[in-house]
Design a protein around this motif. Structure first.
Motif, mmCIF file in Angstrom:
data_model
loop_
_atom_site.group_PDB
_atom_site.id
_atom_site.type_symbol
_atom_site.label_atom_id
_atom_site.label_comp_id
_atom_site.label_asym_id
_atom_site.label_seq_id
_atom_site.Cartn_x
_atom_site.Cartn_y
_atom_site.Cartn_z
ATOM 1 N N LEU A 22 -20.165 -26.089 -75.950
ATOM 2 C CA LEU A 22 -20.867 -25.456 -77.052
ATOM 3 C C LEU A 22 -20.816 -23.951 -76.832
ATOM 4 O O LEU A 22 -21.260 -23.470 -75.797
ATOM 5 N N ILE A 23 -20.234 -23.246 -77.765
ATOM 6 C CA ILE A 23 -20.230 -21.785 -77.715
ATOM 7 C C ILE A 23 -21.153 -21.334 -78.836
ATOM 8 O O ILE A 23 -20.894 -21.599 -80.006
ATOM 9 N N TRP A 24 -22.208 -20.666 -78.458
ATOM 10 C CA TRP A 24 -23.248 -20.305 -79.413
ATOM 11 C C TRP A 24 -23.386 -18.799 -79.402
ATOM 12 O O TRP A 24 -23.741 -18.201 -78.401
ATOM 13 N N MET A 25 -23.116 -18.196 -80.533
ATOM 14 C CA MET A 25 -23.232 -16.745 -80.639
ATOM 15 C C MET A 25 -24.217 -16.416 -81.756
ATOM 16 O O MET A 25 -24.085 -16.903 -82.872
ATOM 17 N N LEU A 26 -25.193 -15.611 -81.425
ATOM 18 C CA LEU A 26 -26.193 -15.198 -82.405
ATOM 19 C C LEU A 26 -25.962 -13.732 -82.750
ATOM 20 O O LEU A 26 -25.889 -12.891 -81.856
ATOM 21 N N ASP A 27 -25.829 -13.456 -84.020
ATOM 22 C CA ASP A 27 -25.667 -12.069 -84.469
ATOM 23 C C ASP A 27 -27.025 -11.395 -84.579
ATOM 24 O O ASP A 27 -28.036 -12.031 -84.894
ATOM 25 N N ASP A 28 -27.031 -10.107 -84.363
ATOM 26 C CA ASP A 28 -28.215 -9.270 -84.570
ATOM 27 C C ASP A 28 -29.428 -9.737 -83.768
ATOM 28 O O ASP A 28 -30.559 -9.694 -84.244
ATOM 29 N N VAL A 29 -29.178 -10.221 -82.561
ATOM 30 C CA VAL A 29 -30.251 -10.659 -81.682
ATOM 31 C C VAL A 29 -30.073 -9.926 -80.359
ATOM 32 O O VAL A 29 -29.015 -9.968 -79.759
ATOM 33 N N GLY A 30 -31.105 -9.277 -79.920
ATOM 34 C CA GLY A 30 -31.046 -8.590 -78.640
ATOM 35 C C GLY A 30 -31.072 -9.565 -77.488
ATOM 36 O O GLY A 30 -31.577 -10.689 -77.613
ATOM 37 N N SER A 49 -19.982 -3.384 -82.299
ATOM 38 C CA SER A 49 -21.016 -3.052 -83.286
ATOM 39 C C SER A 49 -20.914 -3.902 -84.557
ATOM 40 O O SER A 49 -21.748 -3.778 -85.438
ATOM 41 N N LEU A 50 -19.907 -4.754 -84.641
ATOM 42 C CA LEU A 50 -19.728 -5.623 -85.795
ATOM 43 C C LEU A 50 -19.579 -7.075 -85.348
ATOM 44 O O LEU A 50 -19.110 -7.344 -84.238
ATOM 45 N N PRO A 59 -15.429 -8.574 -84.796
ATOM 46 C CA PRO A 59 -14.754 -8.283 -83.534
ATOM 47 C C PRO A 59 -15.435 -8.943 -82.333
ATOM 48 O O PRO A 59 -14.764 -9.392 -81.401
ATOM 49 N N SER A 60 -16.758 -9.029 -82.352
ATOM 50 C CA SER A 60 -17.460 -9.692 -81.250
ATOM 51 C C SER A 60 -17.081 -11.171 -81.191
ATOM 52 O O SER A 60 -16.828 -11.721 -80.119
ATOM 53 N N ARG A 61 -17.033 -11.825 -82.329
ATOM 54 C CA ARG A 61 -16.635 -13.238 -82.369
ATOM 55 C C ARG A 61 -15.205 -13.411 -81.891
ATOM 56 O O ARG A 61 -14.896 -14.330 -81.137
ATOM 57 N N ALA A 62 -14.307 -12.547 -82.345
ATOM 58 C CA ALA A 62 -12.903 -12.650 -81.936
ATOM 59 C C ALA A 62 -12.769 -12.495 -80.428
ATOM 60 O O ALA A 62 -12.013 -13.232 -79.785
ATOM 61 N N ALA A 63 -13.498 -11.550 -79.850
ATOM 62 C CA ALA A 63 -13.447 -11.349 -78.403
ATOM 63 C C ALA A 63 -14.009 -12.564 -77.667
ATOM 64 O O ALA A 63 -13.435 -13.028 -76.685
ATOM 65 N N LEU A 64 -15.117 -13.108 -78.148
ATOM 66 C CA LEU A 64 -15.727 -14.266 -77.504
ATOM 67 C C LEU A 64 -14.810 -15.483 -77.577
ATOM 68 O O LEU A 64 -14.620 -16.197 -76.591
ATOM 69 N N LEU A 65 -14.227 -15.726 -78.725
ATOM 70 C CA LEU A 65 -13.441 -16.943 -78.925
ATOM 71 C C LEU A 65 -12.042 -16.883 -78.331
ATOM 72 O O LEU A 65 -11.384 -17.906 -78.188
ATOM 73 N N HIS A 100 -6.258 -8.204 -82.786
ATOM 74 C CA HIS A 100 -6.089 -7.642 -84.134
ATOM 75 C C HIS A 100 -7.329 -7.711 -85.013
ATOM 76 O O HIS A 100 -7.245 -7.666 -86.237
ATOM 77 N N ILE A 101 -8.518 -7.822 -84.413
ATOM 78 C CA ILE A 101 -9.756 -7.822 -85.186
ATOM 79 C C ILE A 101 -10.551 -6.588 -84.763
ATOM 80 O O ILE A 101 -11.631 -6.677 -84.185
ATOM 81 N N GLY A 102 -10.022 -5.422 -85.054
ATOM 82 C CA GLY A 102 -10.651 -4.183 -84.629
ATOM 83 C C GLY A 102 -11.805 -3.753 -85.497
ATOM 84 O O GLY A 102 -12.556 -2.854 -85.142
ATOM 85 N N SER A 103 -11.968 -4.402 -86.648
ATOM 86 C CA SER A 103 -13.039 -4.046 -87.568
ATOM 87 C C SER A 103 -13.545 -5.335 -88.207
ATOM 88 O O SER A 103 -13.194 -6.423 -87.772
ATOM 89 N N HIS A 104 -14.324 -5.220 -89.242
ATOM 90 C CA HIS A 104 -14.849 -6.404 -89.916
ATOM 91 C C HIS A 104 -13.704 -7.202 -90.531
ATOM 92 O O HIS A 104 -12.779 -6.627 -91.111
ATOM 93 N N ALA A 105 -13.772 -8.516 -90.402
ATOM 94 C CA ALA A 105 -12.694 -9.379 -90.897
ATOM 95 C C ALA A 105 -12.504 -9.283 -92.408
ATOM 96 O O ALA A 105 -11.434 -9.604 -92.915
#
Length: 144
Positions: free
Chosen positions: A43-51, A84-85, A88-94, A103-108
């Motif tokens: 299970l890979i769980w990523m939460l956006d906008d959560v500290g 910061s977006l 790109p964070s999801r692409a790096a994680l996955l 190739h996901i340097g900005s918002h998809a």
């Protein structure tokens, strides 16, 4: 992983029979890979906008008993470099790679057509889902 789950470099040995006539021939299909017996769920769980310190599993003040229970039963990583977006964070994680390298340097939703920003993940950067699928796992993704 057992050797049978690893994709072969060479074609597997043919154990069927090839005859002069198709009706006398016997095909031999290689068995599809399957996850090993007692393989763990992933299970890979990523939460956006959560500290980092907001959920209970990491000492936060919010009561998150279900997330805490899942975290307590598996591996928890706490040194991930988020961008910061979200895309790109999801692409790096996955992929386990730098977001520009995949190739996901900005918002998809806003590809620019320049290297590192065209939103086309190269085949050389397989996602975790692709690798697990090749080892016989069933895959599912849920997100916004």
């Amino acid at each position: 992983m057992p050797k049978s789950a690893i994709q072969p470099v060479n074609a597997p040995e043919f154990n069927g029979r090839i005859s002069t006539f198709a009706k006398d021939s016997v095909p031999d299909w290689p068995a599809p890979p399957s996850a090993p017996q007692n393989a763990p769920n992933v299970l890979i769980w990523m939460l956006d906008d959560v500290g980092f310190g907001q959920i209970g599993a990491f000492g936060g003040l919010a009561s998150t008993p279900n997330i805490d229970r899942v975290a307590a039963r598996g591996l928890v990583y706490n040194n991930f470099h988020a961008t910061s977006l979200c895309s790109p964070s999801r692409a790096a994680l996955l992929t386990g790679r730098n977001h520009h390298a995949v190739h996901i340097g900005s918002h998809a939703a806003a590809p620019s057509g320049f290297p590192g920003y065209d939103d086309i993940i190269p085949k050389s950067a397989a996602t975790t889902a692709r690798i697990l699928r090749d080892y016989g796992y069933s895959m599912m993704a849920i997100g916004k």
